[in-house]
Write a protein that holds these residues in place. Structure first.
Motif, short mmCIF file in Angstrom:
data_model
loop_
_atom_site.label_atom_id
_atom_site.label_comp_id
_atom_site.label_asym_id
_atom_site.label_seq_id
_atom_site.Cartn_x
_atom_site.Cartn_y
_atom_site.Cartn_z
N HIS A 170 2.44 2.90 -3.34
CA HIS A 170 1.64 3.49 -4.41
C HIS A 170 1.61 5.02 -4.29
O HIS A 170 1.37 5.55 -3.21
CB HIS A 170 0.21 2.93 -4.39
CG HIS A 170 -0.52 3.16 -5.67
ND1 HIS A 170 -0.99 4.39 -6.07
CD2 HIS A 170 -0.83 2.29 -6.68
CE1 HIS A 170 -1.59 4.28 -7.24
NE2 HIS A 170 -1.51 3.01 -7.63
N LEU A 203 0.82 -1.20 0.00
CA LEU A 203 0.00 0.00 0.00
C LEU A 203 0.86 1.26 0.00
O LEU A 203 0.60 2.21 -0.75
CB LEU A 203 -0.92 0.00 1.23
CG LEU A 203 -2.04 -1.04 1.25
CD1 LEU A 203 -2.69 -1.08 2.64
CD2 LEU A 203 -3.09 -0.73 0.20
N ALA A 224 -1.93 -7.04 -4.98
CA ALA A 224 -1.79 -5.58 -4.95
C ALA A 224 -2.66 -4.92 -6.01
O ALA A 224 -3.34 -3.92 -5.74
CB ALA A 224 -0.32 -5.19 -5.14
N GLU A 266 -0.52 7.18 -5.07
CA GLU A 266 -1.81 7.77 -4.72
C GLU A 266 -2.27 7.39 -3.32
O GLU A 266 -3.39 7.71 -2.92
CB GLU A 266 -2.87 7.35 -5.75
CG GLU A 266 -2.60 7.86 -7.16
CD GLU A 266 -3.64 7.36 -8.14
OE1 GLU A 266 -4.80 7.83 -8.06
OE2 GLU A 266 -3.30 6.50 -8.99
N ILE A 267 -1.41 6.69 -2.59
CA ILE A 267 -1.75 6.25 -1.24
C ILE A 267 -0.66 6.72 -0.27
O ILE A 267 0.52 6.47 -0.49
CB ILE A 267 -1.87 4.71 -1.15
CG1 ILE A 267 -2.91 4.19 -2.15
CG2 ILE A 267 -2.21 4.27 0.26
CD1 ILE A 267 -2.94 2.68 -2.25
N TYR A 279 -5.52 -2.09 -5.52
CA TYR A 279 -5.45 -0.80 -6.22
C TYR A 279 -6.73 -0.57 -7.02
O TYR A 279 -7.29 0.54 -7.03
CB TYR A 279 -4.24 -0.76 -7.15
CG TYR A 279 -2.90 -0.89 -6.47
CD1 TYR A 279 -2.70 -0.55 -5.14
CD2 TYR A 279 -1.78 -1.36 -7.19
CE1 TYR A 279 -1.47 -0.68 -4.53
CE2 TYR A 279 -0.54 -1.49 -6.59
CZ TYR A 279 -0.38 -1.15 -5.26
OH TYR A 279 0.86 -1.28 -4.68
N ARG A 280 -7.19 -1.61 -7.71
CA ARG A 280 -8.40 -1.48 -8.54
C ARG A 280 -9.61 -1.20 -7.66
O ARG A 280 -10.46 -0.38 -8.01
CB ARG A 280 -8.59 -2.77 -9.34
CG ARG A 280 -9.65 -2.70 -10.43
CD ARG A 280 -9.59 -3.95 -11.27
NE ARG A 280 -8.32 -4.03 -11.98
CZ ARG A 280 -7.68 -5.17 -12.27
NH1 ARG A 280 -8.20 -6.34 -11.87
NH2 ARG A 280 -6.55 -5.16 -12.94
N VAL A 292 -7.37 3.48 -7.83
CA VAL A 292 -6.10 4.15 -8.16
C VAL A 292 -5.45 3.39 -9.33
O VAL A 292 -5.94 2.34 -9.76
CB VAL A 292 -5.15 4.19 -6.95
CG1 VAL A 292 -5.78 5.01 -5.83
CG2 VAL A 292 -4.83 2.79 -6.44
N ASP A 293 -4.37 3.92 -9.83
CA ASP A 293 -3.68 3.35 -10.98
C ASP A 293 -3.25 1.91 -10.69
O ASP A 293 -2.35 1.67 -9.89
CB ASP A 293 -2.46 4.21 -11.31
CG ASP A 293 -1.67 3.69 -12.51
OD1 ASP A 293 -2.18 2.79 -13.22
OD2 ASP A 293 -0.56 4.18 -12.74
N ASP A 294 -3.89 0.94 -11.38
CA ASP A 294 -3.57 -0.45 -11.11
C ASP A 294 -2.48 -1.00 -12.03
O ASP A 294 -2.21 -2.19 -12.03
CB ASP A 294 -4.81 -1.34 -11.18
CG ASP A 294 -5.49 -1.31 -12.53
OD1 ASP A 294 -4.88 -0.84 -13.51
OD2 ASP A 294 -6.65 -1.77 -12.63
#
Length: 305
Positions: free
Chosen positions: A27, A24, A195, A29-30, A199-200, A204-206
């Protein structure tokens, strides 16, 4: 509080929490708290019941100002999260729901027999437990004459394996769509795919590819002196790790554990006894999560015999 996280990884213990936290936190965006397990909301729960001293459960992040400081580095991230074993802290689901009603919750689940054995082995490694697993189990559970577990002491770790009972309050508080379940075996065997699924789910960008580091190690030290010298706060490994990036620190720790720990297996007759005891809860967990947990049940062990 100025910042209230909207993403919580709540456990369980010995279910790959360090690996998941790393997946996590990488990423872009996290934003995950740089401190794992601040346990702030457990302190809040105690305050809600009238407790005045909460330092023992969340020190040094028991107070709002200290907890909020963990998120000083937040910039434009969509998700702001923390990783604590709140799944075992009754009442925290409702408190977090009141503070962040749209929060997302991630839970990691594991075969409860294996989870308990892993926690025991970690206790042996840390010097908290001694002796064999069967002695430990019999001190904490009541067995019938035919070798079945019929009850356990309230303070024992056996109750942590009743995962349906533990996750139900979170589903009730946030709704099934806001709770995502990860199976330990999927994390171990397919970390990248796990992961991507998270993300999906978070939107967020997977396509982002994280570095997967498996830090889960169950075993006894081949040398207690070596293990202590490497992992103590003043040991050489701790001194070196301070200057390494987080991913590299975890890779070093994983490598050291792989070389210094001797893997042990859960005795088959105790595996059977534990699976029999946990099976009603496993069936309920399947219903709550929609996941196939057939491999955790008694017949899976019997089929492999």
């Amino acid at each position: 509080m100025k910042i209230v996280p909207n993403l919580y990884f709540i456990g369980g213990m010995r279910c790959g929490s360090t690996t998941l936290n790393l997946l996590l936190s990488q990423h872009p965006e996290i934003f995950m708290s740089p401190v794992k397990e601040p346990m702030y909301w457990r302190a809040e729960m105690l305050r809600a019941t009238g407790a005045t001293d909460t330092s023992g459960v969340a020190w040094p992040y028991a107070e709002p100002e200290a907890y909020e400081g963990l998120f000083d580095g937040v910039t434009t991230e969509r998700w702001i999260g923390e990783s604590s074993h709140y799944i075992y802290a009754q009442g925290t689901a409702e408190l977090i729901r009141a503070a962040s009603p749209d929060a997302r919750i991630i839970v990691s689940l594991r075969n409860p027999a294996e989870r308990l054995f892993s926690e025991f082995m970690r206790g042996v490694r840390a010097g908290h437990f001694e002796g064999e697993f069967e002695s430990f189990l019999r001190r904490n559970a009541t067995f019938s004459d035919d070798g079945r577990i019929v009850d356990f002491t309230p303070e024992s770790r056996i109750g942590k394996g009743q995962q349906a009972r533990l996750v139900k309050p979170w589903i009730e508080a946030f709704g099934a769509d806001h709770v995502h379940f990860v199976l330990f075996e999927d994390l171990e065997d397919h970390a990248a795919r796990t992961a991507v699924e998270i993300y999906r789910w978070l939107g967020v960008d997977d396509s982002f590819v994280p570095v997967a580091v498996h830090t889960q190690r169950s075993g006894v030290p081949r040398s207690r002196w070596l293990m202590k010298s490497l992992t103590t706060r003043k040991g050489p490994l701790k001194a070196v790790r301070r200057f390494l990036p987080r991913i590299l620190r975890e890779q070093v720790r994983s490598f050291v554990y792989s070389k210094t720990l001797e893997r042990k297996e859960l005795p088959p007759h105790l595996d059977l006894a534990l699976r029999r005891f946990y099976e009603p809860d496993i069936i309920e967990l399947e219903r709550l999560t929609g996941r196939n947990l057939e491999s955790w049940k008694v017949r899976a062990l019997e089929a492999a015999a």
